[in-house]
Structure formats: C-alpha cells, structure tokens
Design a protein around this motif. Structure first.
Motif, PDB file in Angstrom:
ATOM      1  N   ALA A 146       0.793  -1.231   0.000  1.00  0.00           N
ATOM      2  CA  ALA A 146       0.000   0.000   0.000  1.00  0.00           C
ATOM      3  C   ALA A 146       0.825   1.280   0.000  1.00  0.00           C
ATOM      4  N   ASN A 147       2.085   1.208   0.458  1.00  0.00           N
ATOM      5  CA  ASN A 147       2.829   2.458   0.607  1.00  0.00           C
ATOM      6  C   ASN A 147       4.339   2.268   0.528  1.00  0.00           C
ATOM      7  N   TYR A 148       5.007   3.403   0.437  1.00  0.00           N
ATOM      8  CA  TYR A 148       6.456   3.466   0.571  1.00  0.00           C
ATOM      9  C   TYR A 148       6.725   4.096   1.925  1.00  0.00           C
ATOM     10  N   SER A 149       7.761   3.655   2.598  1.00  0.00           N
ATOM     11  CA  SER A 149       8.075   4.254   3.890  1.00  0.00           C
ATOM     12  C   SER A 149       9.570   4.529   3.995  1.00  0.00           C
ATOM     13  N   PHE A 150       9.875   5.566   4.765  1.00  0.00           N
ATOM     14  CA  PHE A 150      11.253   5.972   5.011  1.00  0.00           C
ATOM     15  C   PHE A 150      11.420   6.090   6.515  1.00  0.00           C
ATOM     16  N   LYS A 151      12.433   5.428   7.040  1.00  0.00           N
ATOM     17  CA  LYS A 151      12.675   5.455   8.478  1.00  0.00           C
ATOM     18  C   LYS A 151      14.032   6.092   8.733  1.00  0.00           C
ATOM     19  N   PHE A 152      14.044   7.020   9.684  1.00  0.00           N
ATOM     20  CA  PHE A 152      15.311   7.631  10.071  1.00  0.00           C
ATOM     21  C   PHE A 152      15.302   7.962  11.551  1.00  0.00           C
ATOM     22  N   ILE A 153      16.478   8.137  12.082  1.00  0.00           N
ATOM     23  CA  ILE A 153      16.672   8.474  13.490  1.00  0.00           C
ATOM     24  C   ILE A 153      17.153   9.919  13.543  1.00  0.00           C
ATOM     25  N   ASN A 154      16.548  10.688  14.419  1.00  0.00           N
ATOM     26  CA  ASN A 154      16.969  12.067  14.624  1.00  0.00           C
ATOM     27  C   ASN A 154      17.048  12.315  16.125  1.00  0.00           C
ATOM     28  N   GLU A 155      18.251  12.530  16.629  1.00  0.00           N
ATOM     29  CA  GLU A 155      18.461  12.781  18.059  1.00  0.00           C
ATOM     30  C   GLU A 155      17.732  11.754  18.918  1.00  0.00           C
ATOM     31  N   ASN A 156      18.005  10.484  18.691  1.00  0.00           N
ATOM     32  CA  ASN A 156      17.433   9.366  19.452  1.00  0.00           C
ATOM     33  C   ASN A 156      15.932   9.178  19.266  1.00  0.00           C
ATOM     34  N   THR A 157      15.346   9.840  18.293  1.00  0.00           N
ATOM     35  CA  THR A 157      13.927   9.664  17.994  1.00  0.00           C
ATOM     36  C   THR A 157      13.799   8.977  16.646  1.00  0.00           C
ATOM     37  N   SER A 158      13.106   7.857  16.648  1.00  0.00           N
ATOM     38  CA  SER A 158      12.860   7.121  15.417  1.00  0.00           C
ATOM     39  C   SER A 158      11.578   7.646  14.774  1.00  0.00           C
ATOM     40  N   ILE A 159      11.662   7.956  13.494  1.00  0.00           N
ATOM     41  CA  ILE A 159      10.515   8.469  12.752  1.00  0.00           C
ATOM     42  C   ILE A 159      10.387   7.675  11.458  1.00  0.00           C
ATOM     43  N   THR A 160       9.186   7.209  11.197  1.00  0.00           N
ATOM     44  CA  THR A 160       8.890   6.558   9.926  1.00  0.00           C
ATOM     45  C   THR A 160       7.789   7.368   9.259  1.00  0.00           C
ATOM     46  N   ILE A 161       8.013   7.738   8.011  1.00  0.00           N
ATOM     47  CA  ILE A 161       7.003   8.477   7.259  1.00  0.00           C
ATOM     48  C   ILE A 161       6.539   7.604   6.095  1.00  0.00           C
ATOM     49  N   TYR A 162       5.251   7.720   5.778  1.00  0.00           N
ATOM     50  CA  TYR A 162       4.625   6.865   4.776  1.00  0.00           C
ATOM     51  C   TYR A 162       4.059   7.695   3.630  1.00  0.00           C
ATOM     52  N   PHE A 163       4.212   7.161   2.424  1.00  0.00           N
ATOM     53  CA  PHE A 163       3.708   7.815   1.225  1.00  0.00           C
ATOM     54  C   PHE A 163       2.874   6.821   0.429  1.00  0.00           C
ATOM     55  N   ASP A 164       1.776   7.309  -0.118  1.00  0.00           N
ATOM     56  CA  ASP A 164       0.880   6.487  -0.926  1.00  0.00           C
ATOM     57  C   ASP A 164       1.573   6.056  -2.212  1.00  0.00           C
ATOM     58  N   LYS A 165       1.382   4.813  -2.582  1.00  0.00           N
ATOM     59  CA  LYS A 165       2.024   4.293  -3.794  1.00  0.00           C
ATOM     60  C   LYS A 165       1.479   4.907  -5.071  1.00  0.00           C
ATOM     61  N   THR A 166       0.219   5.305  -5.089  1.00  0.00           N
ATOM     62  CA  THR A 166      -0.379   5.844  -6.300  1.00  0.00           C
ATOM     63  C   THR A 166      -0.130   7.340  -6.437  1.00  0.00           C
ATOM     64  N   THR A 167      -0.469   8.106  -5.393  1.00  0.00           N
ATOM     65  CA  THR A 167      -0.381   9.569  -5.477  1.00  0.00           C
ATOM     66  C   THR A 167       0.970  10.116  -5.038  1.00  0.00           C
ATOM     67  N   LEU A 168       1.729   9.306  -4.316  1.00  0.00           N
ATOM     68  CA  LEU A 168       3.016   9.689  -3.712  1.00  0.00           C
ATOM     69  C   LEU A 168       2.849  10.755  -2.623  1.00  0.00           C
ATOM     70  N   ASN A 169       1.609  10.975  -2.172  1.00  0.00           N
ATOM     71  CA  ASN A 169       1.356  11.915  -1.086  1.00  0.00           C
ATOM     72  C   ASN A 169       1.714  11.307   0.260  1.00  0.00           C
ATOM     73  N   LEU A 170       2.054  12.157   1.186  1.00  0.00           N
ATOM     74  CA  LEU A 170       2.262  11.770   2.575  1.00  0.00           C
ATOM     75  C   LEU A 170       0.945  11.194   3.099  1.00  0.00           C
ATOM     76  N   ILE A 171       1.006  10.008   3.724  1.00  0.00           N
ATOM     77  CA  ILE A 171      -0.219   9.402   4.246  1.00  0.00           C
ATOM     78  C   ILE A 171      -0.105   9.020   5.721  1.00  0.00           C
ATOM     79  N   GLY A 172       1.006   9.397   6.351  1.00  0.00           N
ATOM     80  CA  GLY A 172       1.101   9.123   7.780  1.00  0.00           C
ATOM     81  C   GLY A 172       2.521   9.064   8.280  1.00  0.00           C
ATOM     82  N   TRP A 173       2.620   8.835   9.592  1.00  0.00           N
ATOM     83  CA  TRP A 173       3.921   8.742  10.235  1.00  0.00           C
ATOM     84  C   TRP A 173       3.789   7.993  11.552  1.00  0.00           C
ATOM     85  N   THR A 174       4.904   7.474  12.015  1.00  0.00           N
ATOM     86  CA  THR A 174       4.986   6.813  13.311  1.00  0.00           C
ATOM     87  C   THR A 174       6.159   7.433  14.059  1.00  0.00           C
TER      88      THR A 174
END
Length: 184
Positions: free
Chosen positions: A122-150
């Motif tokens: 359903a999506n593409y996701s990118f995970k990175f660490i910033n100052e000991n905080t893990s962030i994953t951002i999600y993008f829709d496969k069709t529109t490539l829009n941001l669709i969420g984060w963890t």
C-alpha cells in the motif's frame, strides 16, 4: 550466470527505488500546505479529527471529541487545549517529533540521504533516526502523497498517525496558527 542475474536484479531494484524516492521528493517539494483527516493511535487509545499543515512547521488540528480538543503550532510552540480541563499544555515545538514532520525541507534532506526505503503493498516508507527519535514516514504508492507517520510522543509512547482525504495547496487564513487564540 546466477550471480550476474542477481547483480542485475539488485541494480535494477536500486535504480527503481531511487526513481520512486526522487518522485516522492519532487511531489513533496510542490506542496505548501495540506488539509486532511487523521486517525491517531497511541497505545490502545484512538483519536480522529482534521488538520491543516502549512510548511514550515505550522499545524492546526481539531479533534472529533466531546472535549473540543485543539492542537496548534505557530512554528515555535505547540499548544494542546480542550474543554476537558480548564488548562492548556504548551511545549517548545523543537522538543517534539512534530518539529521534524512539520519541516518539509528537513524531511527531504533526510530522505535524500537514505539509501533504503521500504515498499509494502500500500505504501512506501522511510525510516530515520533524529536525536534518538525514530521516525517513519509513509507515502501512498499511487499519489506519492504523505499518508502518515509513526513516532514517539514526549512521554515515549508510540504514536501512529494515518491521514486521508488529503487536499494540497489550499487558501486559508493564517490566523488559525495563532496560539493565543487557543490559550484559556
């Protein structure tokens, strides 16, 4: 022969992933603001509502609850207010994970420097660490829009946010980001 085929498949997959990443980044660069519905899950608790993000670092969210909860950032401070108690909570935005999510240029820079992305059905996701905080951002496969984060909230709880009904580059009054409007 098998090694050559495996190398070719690996190179082709890396090239395709780089192409998707550059398309997502190009799309993100064109977005000045977003309006969307959200569902936010913290542990077993789920909340929903509507938000507007204006880059850089401004957000206004109205929760669908009986307490009229509001979350707003003017780019420096984050205020959470509701009718549940007669007080509001104010945080420095730079001390919250939202500081990174609301900074489009920072997200783009992080994504450009990543060599990996995850690809689900359903999506593409990118995970990175910033100052000991893990962030994953999600993008829709069709529109490539941001669709969420963890992320993790300021109390170290896992926070999953899914967004839908996304509209981009709308006109609205910037006064909604004035935190003084939401302080009791």
């Amino acid at each position: 022969m098998r090694i050559i085929i495996l190398v070719f498949i690996f190179l082709f997959q890396n090239s395709a992933n780089a192409s998707i990443k550059s398309k997502i980044i190009k799309n993100l660069k064109l977005i000045e603001n977003l309006k969307f519905n959200f569902v936010q899950k913290i542990g077993k608790k789920s909340e929903k509502g509507e938000c507007i993000i204006a880059y850089p670092k401004k957000i206004f969210c109205k929760y669908d609850d009986r307490y009229n909860k509001i979350l707003v950032s003017n780019g420096k401070s984050l205020v959470i207010n509701s009718d549940r108690s007669n007080q509001y909570y104010r945080y420095r935005l730079d001390k919250t994970p939202l500081n990174l999510i609301l900074d489009k240029n920072h997200l783009i820079k992080k994504m450009e420097n990543l060599n990996n992305q995850s690809d689900s059905s359903a999506n593409y996701s990118f995970k990175f660490i910033n100052e000991n905080t893990s962030i994953t951002i999600y993008f829709d496969k069709t529109t490539l829009n941001l669709i969420g984060w963890t992320t993790k909230d300021i109390y170290q709880n896992k926070v999953e946010t899914k967004i839908s009904n996304i509209e981009t580059n709308l006109y609205f009054n910037n006064k909604i980001f004035n935190i003084q409007n939401y302080i009791n």
